[in-house]
Design a protein around this motif. Structure first.
Motif, PDB file in Angstrom:
ATOM      1  N   GLY A  38      -2.301  -4.541  -0.814  1.00 27.54           N
ATOM      2  CA  GLY A  38      -1.659  -3.208  -1.061  1.00 27.54           C
ATOM      3  C   GLY A  38      -1.447  -2.376   0.189  1.00 27.54           C
ATOM      4  N   GLU A  39      -0.733  -1.556   0.103  1.00 26.36           N
ATOM      5  CA  GLU A  39      -0.308  -0.517   1.367  1.00 26.36           C
ATOM      6  C   GLU A  39      -1.412   0.090   1.700  1.00 26.36           C
ATOM      7  N   SER A  42      -3.985   2.586  -0.425  1.00 24.33           N
ATOM      8  CA  SER A  42      -3.980   2.340  -1.715  1.00 24.33           C
ATOM      9  C   SER A  42      -5.347   2.364  -2.236  1.00 24.33           C
ATOM     10  N   HIS A 212      -1.794  -0.546  -6.200  1.00 19.87           N
ATOM     11  CA  HIS A 212      -0.835   0.278  -5.768  1.00 19.87           C
ATOM     12  C   HIS A 212      -1.128   1.726  -6.586  1.00 19.87           C
ATOM     13  N   GLN A 217      -1.634  -3.652 -10.181  1.00 20.52           N
ATOM     14  CA  GLN A 217      -0.290  -3.694 -10.427  1.00 20.52           C
ATOM     15  C   GLN A 217       0.193  -5.068 -10.914  1.00 20.52           C
TER      16      GLN A 217
END
Length: 221
Positions: A38-39, A42, A212, A217
């Motif tokens: 994940g970014e 997140s 996310h 997700q």
């Protein structure tokens, strides 16, 4: 052995509550490995902290072998951190005043599960036998991370939590350290939940999921 159900966590800010996790569901079977991607921001590290008992969720459940983690006393959570999990951090977090031998044995001694033959085996496999009398500042980054992995596995914990464990290493060292970690986690009989930003590293684990906007997700098995 790890089940996370509808987990929510937010943090207070001057502008009001900031939601970080918004209904996370995740399952990790005994002896299996899962990469959490994940970014930045997140909620990956927040999720690891909740599983480690370093923070408490607002709602939802974390089950360990069917038993809830939420609701446990601080003493019980401290016992969980000593005996139930091994932690591997990106920045190693070794104890600077202890030599390699003492750092390796530290977690196992806290858990009262220091098996010398297993510790000797880890030392050999991790290539640390000639470094036992050195201190962390005398080691390279890759060597320090090997010590951190050995420390996390010395007590054979049911669960290993790794937060970007190779993020500070170059690609060659990263691959070598991850290979060793995956092999030794398997030999210890532990489950592994690893946060990583690298799809290439994530692909080496048995399962992968993406966090996310506070939710899982997608998941690739």
């Amino acid at each position: 052995m790890l089940v996370i159900e509808h987990l929510h966590k937010s943090f207070s800010t001057a502008q009001g509550p900031l939601p970080v996790l918004q209904g996370v569901d995740l399952h990790l079977a005994q002896g299996s490995s899962l990469a959490l991607m994940g970014e930045s921001g997140s909620g990956k590290s927040t999720l690891l902290h909740l599983v480690a008992g370093l923070d408490r969720a607002d709602s939802g459940r974390i089950l360990i072998d069917g038993q809830p983690l939420d609701g446990r006393s601080e003493a019980a959570l401290a016992r969980w951190r000593r005996e139930g999990i091994g932690l591997v951090f990106q920045q190693y977090n070794l104890i600077s005043s202890l030599d390699v031998a003492a750092n390796l044995a530290f977690q196992a001694r806290l858990a009262a599960r220091c098996e010398q033959h297993w510790l000797d085996y880890l030392t050999t496999r991790l290539g640390l036998a000639s470094l036992l009398q050195r201190y962390p500042e005398q080691l390279s980054g890759g060597q320090q991370q090997r010590v951190a992995i050995g420390r996390a596995l010395a007590a054979r914990p049911p669960l290993v939590l790794a937060d970007e464990p190779t993020g500070s290493l170059d690609e060659a060292s990263s691959d070598e350290v991850l290979t060793l970690m995956l092999q030794l986690v398997g030999e210890a009989g532990s489950s592994l939940l690893m946060v990583t930003h690298s799809p290439r590293q994530a692909a080496r684990l048995e399962q992968r999921c993406v966090l996310h906007a506070g939710r899982i997700q997608r998941e690739a098995l």
